[in-house]
Design an enzyme around this catalytic site. Structure first.
Site, PDB file in Angstrom:
ATOM      1  N   TYR A 126       0.024  -0.242  10.676  1.00 47.01           N
ATOM      2  CA  TYR A 126      -0.358  -0.603   9.313  1.00 47.01           C
ATOM      3  C   TYR A 126       0.771  -0.264   8.341  1.00 47.01           C
ATOM      4  CZ  TYR A 126      -2.942  -0.662   4.894  1.00 47.01           C
ATOM      5  OH  TYR A 126      -3.352  -0.921   3.598  1.00 47.01           O
ATOM      6  N   SER A 147       0.850  -1.197   0.000  1.00 52.48           N
ATOM      7  CA  SER A 147       0.000   0.000   0.000  1.00 52.48           C
ATOM      8  C   SER A 147       0.878   1.236   0.000  1.00 52.48           C
ATOM      9  CB  SER A 147      -0.878   0.001   1.264  1.00 52.48           C
ATOM     10  OG  SER A 147      -1.495   1.256   1.455  1.00 52.48           O
TER      11      SER A 147
END
Length: 329
Positions: A185, A159
């Site tokens: 994350y 990501s």
């Protein structure tokens, strides 16, 4: 041979869809595993691979949910797997290897995003455990099937969130620093990219190539389940009426646009002989400086800490230590 972290002129763009990138490709006889294949981007990935003729296996932690989500794709095969449970990973790999099948495409798509602090059974922080360690162990356990394919690709869905954090090799589990869900994350997504780099180095001699990628911002999926309505609104990806904003130029994509880069990495002939790179918008991503203040979050590019070969090797060693799993030929 190290592949340059720079676009190769794929002929596709941010708005390209899965159907665009799969056009003309016949995957008959190819075998794929897609983790997270019964939600969001994963369902679209499974759909397109099946459409092109591949045999697709979807690992599932919740069989009833998976059966309902994939009701329209009855050719997808389900097998039980919990990426946060080492014993479950080993059982899945043993069951798959018993089939004596080659594995041409392993798409490590499953992810947890911005969750509250949770830990797996070994005490590892859950985002790092699920997003990275689980896929690390799964890939290494499936290595014989990847070799058997005589030409395989491993795709790690990372990501642009890798920009939130490097991997803190001295404290990946937030034992000595305050937990932040987005830092956790980001760390896990950086780990995805570094893992692909280190894996590609080890697999090249066997024609096993690895890629990582940013699919785009697709928040209207199960991935955002830990985010409040207010937090979703604040991202700029959700309109006032709660509908997703679609603007591929700034990374806001449909599921078909978002999964396109996954499919491109897994199948496109232009990537033959290449690997170990981070991709986005159906091309290899440019390398950009984390110190360039002119680069907003929506500007494409991978930050150096996610494609640092030295960090990749250190993460690999740490991952072996944390999982107890070592690559075997």
């Amino acid at each position: 041979m190290t592949t340059q972290q720079a676009p190769i002129g794929s002929g596709f763009e941010a708005a390209s869809t899965t159907d665009d990138v799969i056009a003309g490709l016949d995957l008959t006889g190819k075998v794929a595993i897609v983790t997270g294949g019964y939600s969001g981007l994963g369902i679209e990935t499974v759909r397109v691979l099946l459409k092109a003729g591949a045999n697709v296996i979807v690992p599932t932690r919740n069989r009833a949910k998976a059966e309902a989500a994939l009701a329209g794709l009855p050719d997808a095969e389900l097998m039980d797997l919990d990426l946060s449970d080492p014993a479950s990973i080993d059982a899945f790999a043993t069951a798959f290897l018993a089939k004596d099948l080659p594995l041409h495409m392993l798409i490590n798509n499953a992810a947890v995003m911005a969750s509250p602090l949770m830990r797996d059974g070994r005490g590892n922080e859950m985002q790092f455990s699920t997003n990275h360690l689980g896929h690390f162990q799964l890939t290494l356990r499936l290595w014989p099937a990847l070799i058997r394919a005589k030409g395989a690709r491993v795709v790690a869905v990372s990501s642009r969130g890798h920009r939130y954090s490097p991997v803190h090799l001295d404290d990946p589990n937030f034992l000595h620093r305050e937990y932040d869900p987005w830092q956790a994350y980001g760390q896990s997504k950086t780990a995805n990219a570094l893992f692909a780099m280190a894996l590609d180095k080890r697999g090249e001699a066997e024609n096993i190539r690895a890629f990582s990628l940013h699919p785009g911002g697709i928040l209207a999926t199960n991935l955002s389940r830990h985010m409040s309505a207010e937090a979703l609104q604040a991202t700029g990806y959700i309109a006032d009426d709660g509908s997703p904003i679609i603007d591929p130029a700034t990374g806001k994509k449909t599921l078909q646009q978002g999964a396109a880069t996954t499919i491109w990495c897994a199948t496109n002939p232009m990537l033959a002989g290449k690997g170990g790179v981070y991709c986005e918008d159906c091309d290899i991503s440019p390398l950009v400086s984390a110190d360039d203040e002119s680069l907003g979050f929506y500007v494409p590019g991978v930050w150096p800490w996610a494609v640092d070969a030295d960090q990749a090797e250190k993460l690999w060693a740490l991952s072996e230590e944390m999982t107890g799993v070592v690559l075997k030929g």
